[in-house]
Design a protein around this motif. Sequence first.
Motif, PDB file in Angstrom:
ATOM      1  N   SER A   1      14.936  30.469  35.301  1.00  0.00           N
ATOM      2  CA  SER A   1      14.417  31.642  36.017  1.00  0.00           C
ATOM      3  C   SER A   1      15.076  32.933  35.567  1.00  0.00           C
ATOM      4  N   SER A   2      16.130  32.838  34.732  1.00  0.00           N
ATOM      5  CA  SER A   2      16.772  34.036  34.205  1.00  0.00           C
ATOM      6  C   SER A   2      17.283  33.766  32.799  1.00  0.00           C
ATOM      7  N   VAL A   3      17.355  34.827  32.002  1.00  0.00           N
ATOM      8  CA  VAL A   3      17.877  34.776  30.637  1.00  0.00           C
ATOM      9  C   VAL A   3      18.667  36.055  30.417  1.00  0.00           C
ATOM     10  N   ASP A   4      19.833  35.922  29.793  1.00  0.00           N
ATOM     11  CA  ASP A   4      20.685  37.081  29.531  1.00  0.00           C
ATOM     12  C   ASP A   4      21.049  37.826  30.810  1.00  0.00           C
ATOM     13  N   GLY A   5      21.135  37.080  31.913  1.00  0.00           N
ATOM     14  CA  GLY A   5      21.561  37.666  33.176  1.00  0.00           C
ATOM     15  C   GLY A   5      20.507  38.445  33.924  1.00  0.00           C
ATOM     16  N   ILE A   6      19.253  38.413  33.460  1.00  0.00           N
ATOM     17  CA  ILE A   6      18.193  39.119  34.172  1.00  0.00           C
ATOM     18  C   ILE A   6      17.043  38.155  34.441  1.00  0.00           C
ATOM     19  N   PRO A   7      16.230  38.419  35.470  1.00  0.00           N
ATOM     20  CA  PRO A   7      15.127  37.511  35.792  1.00  0.00           C
ATOM     21  C   PRO A   7      14.175  37.340  34.604  1.00  0.00           C
ATOM     22  N   TYR A   8      13.697  36.112  34.417  1.00  0.00           N
ATOM     23  CA  TYR A   8      12.785  35.865  33.306  1.00  0.00           C
ATOM     24  C   TYR A   8      11.523  36.703  33.427  1.00  0.00           C
ATOM     25  N   GLU A   9      11.099  36.971  34.653  1.00  0.00           N
ATOM     26  CA  GLU A   9       9.919  37.815  34.851  1.00  0.00           C
ATOM     27  C   GLU A   9      10.121  39.194  34.228  1.00  0.00           C
ATOM     28  N   GLU A  10      11.357  39.693  34.262  1.00  0.00           N
ATOM     29  CA  GLU A  10      11.631  40.995  33.652  1.00  0.00           C
ATOM     30  C   GLU A  10      11.569  40.906  32.125  1.00  0.00           C
TER      31      GLU A  10
ATOM     32  N   LEU B   1      20.918  34.322  22.309  1.00  0.00           N
ATOM     33  CA  LEU B   1      20.542  33.834  23.629  1.00  0.00           C
ATOM     34  C   LEU B   1      20.088  32.383  23.532  1.00  0.00           C
ATOM     35  N   VAL B   2      20.226  31.671  24.644  1.00  0.00           N
ATOM     36  CA  VAL B   2      19.720  30.304  24.728  1.00  0.00           C
ATOM     37  C   VAL B   2      19.044  30.148  26.086  1.00  0.00           C
ATOM     38  N   CYS B   3      17.964  29.388  26.116  1.00  0.00           N
ATOM     39  CA  CYS B   3      17.300  29.148  27.392  1.00  0.00           C
ATOM     40  C   CYS B   3      16.654  27.768  27.364  1.00  0.00           C
ATOM     41  N   ALA B   4      16.350  27.274  28.548  1.00  0.00           N
ATOM     42  CA  ALA B   4      15.704  25.972  28.695  1.00  0.00           C
ATOM     43  C   ALA B   4      14.435  26.132  29.503  1.00  0.00           C
ATOM     44  N   ILE B   5      13.482  25.257  29.272  1.00  0.00           N
ATOM     45  CA  ILE B   5      12.227  25.320  29.997  1.00  0.00           C
ATOM     46  C   ILE B   5      12.495  25.261  31.504  1.00  0.00           C
ATOM     47  N   GLY B   6      11.876  26.177  32.241  1.00  0.00           N
ATOM     48  CA  GLY B   6      12.070  26.244  33.681  1.00  0.00           C
ATOM     49  C   GLY B   6      13.116  27.241  34.128  1.00  0.00           C
TER      50      GLY B   6
ATOM     51  N   SER C   1       8.381  35.977  24.280  1.00  0.00           N
ATOM     52  CA  SER C   1       9.046  37.000  25.083  1.00  0.00           C
ATOM     53  C   SER C   1      10.540  37.125  24.808  1.00  0.00           C
ATOM     54  N   VAL C   2      11.248  36.012  24.675  1.00  0.00           N
ATOM     55  CA  VAL C   2      12.696  36.110  24.440  1.00  0.00           C
ATOM     56  C   VAL C   2      12.966  36.625  23.026  1.00  0.00           C
ATOM     57  N   ASN C   3      12.156  36.218  22.066  1.00  0.00           N
ATOM     58  CA  ASN C   3      12.314  36.770  20.713  1.00  0.00           C
ATOM     59  C   ASN C   3      12.121  38.287  20.708  1.00  0.00           C
ATOM     60  N   ILE C   4      11.076  38.766  21.374  1.00  0.00           N
ATOM     61  CA  ILE C   4      10.834  40.208  21.439  1.00  0.00           C
ATOM     62  C   ILE C   4      11.984  40.907  22.150  1.00  0.00           C
ATOM     63  N   TYR C   5      12.402  40.361  23.294  1.00  0.00           N
ATOM     64  CA  TYR C   5      13.488  40.955  24.066  1.00  0.00           C
ATOM     65  C   TYR C   5      14.767  41.048  23.233  1.00  0.00           C
ATOM     66  N   ALA C   6      15.138  39.956  22.571  1.00  0.00           N
ATOM     67  CA  ALA C   6      16.384  39.933  21.793  1.00  0.00           C
ATOM     68  C   ALA C   6      16.319  40.925  20.634  1.00  0.00           C
ATOM     69  N   PHE C   7      15.175  40.971  19.966  1.00  0.00           N
ATOM     70  CA  PHE C   7      15.012  41.892  18.835  1.00  0.00           C
ATOM     71  C   PHE C   7      15.134  43.343  19.297  1.00  0.00           C
ATOM     72  N   LEU C   8      14.439  43.694  20.371  1.00  0.00           N
ATOM     73  CA  LEU C   8      14.473  45.073  20.852  1.00  0.00           C
ATOM     74  C   LEU C   8      15.868  45.458  21.350  1.00  0.00           C
ATOM     75  N   LYS C   9      16.552  44.523  21.999  1.00  0.00           N
ATOM     76  CA  LYS C   9      17.911  44.805  22.466  1.00  0.00           C
ATOM     77  C   LYS C   9      18.841  45.050  21.279  1.00  0.00           C
ATOM     78  N   ALA C  10      18.682  44.274  20.212  1.00  0.00           N
ATOM     79  CA  ALA C  10      19.520  44.459  19.026  1.00  0.00           C
ATOM     80  C   ALA C  10      19.275  45.816  18.382  1.00  0.00           C
TER      81      ALA C  10
END
Length: 260
Positions: free
Chosen positions: A227-236, A220-225, A202-211
């Motif tokens: 709840s948000s990445v790039d300032g938005i909820p991980y669910e989004e 972007l960087v994230c850790a297991i658990g 999901s983060v790979n797809i999100y980052a690619f599409l945003k670029a």
Amino acid sequence: MIEKVNSGHPDKVADRIAGAIVDLAYATEENPKIAVEVLIGHGICHAIIETSAVLDETDIEKAIARIAGNVKPDIVIVPQDSHLARNQAESIHCGDNGVFRGMPLTDEQKALSQIARDIYKVYPYDGKYILDEARLIICQSNAKKVHLKKIYREAEINPLGDWTGGTDVDTGATNRKLGSDMADSVTGGGLHGKDLSKADVSVNIYAFLKAQRTGKPVELVCAIGDSSVDGIPYEEIVAQAREYITSIGGFEKFAEWGLF
């Protein structure tokens, strides 16, 4: 400079099988947790599947046969690790650690992706291609070199001569052709054989599409658990990735060509 392989390359066959198995999991659960590794070659397909979804081994065997032909399936299905499962028990959280990058595609990368698709329509067999400012190299199995030379006059075509390719010549493994799938966006983690809770997907797809949308690099960087990445909820993040996967026809279709 970019290298692209087509959907008949052994590594892509492995990716496609892994994607088909993930599709089976999503057919049984809305948010399954699954990770699939496939190794295929010389008449045998090994598939190791960690999953929360109940899968029918017969369905998996049918998917392998449909994609890879007459190979012997060796399937191992085990439950997902209980500690990882608890991470997602109440809501969707980031399912992995990672550093991720999204890079706008260059005209060269887009051009080679189209060349690979055009050739595969005529020759649906193992093939790989390289393009830089000076050279177009086409290595296409089971192809008529004279025919390709008429279309790609300046290309180097099958420099070592004719070849047959496929999983009877070479082995294939899941996520071994990420450069072909992601171009300059490659960092850690693999795109294929995993559910949407996994940041690798999901983060790979999100980052690619945003670029592609912004025309700027994304890191972007994230850790297991998380709840948000790039300032938005991980669910989004997951919802955007789900929309993308659905739009192209599922995880198996995603595995055919990757992100471009």
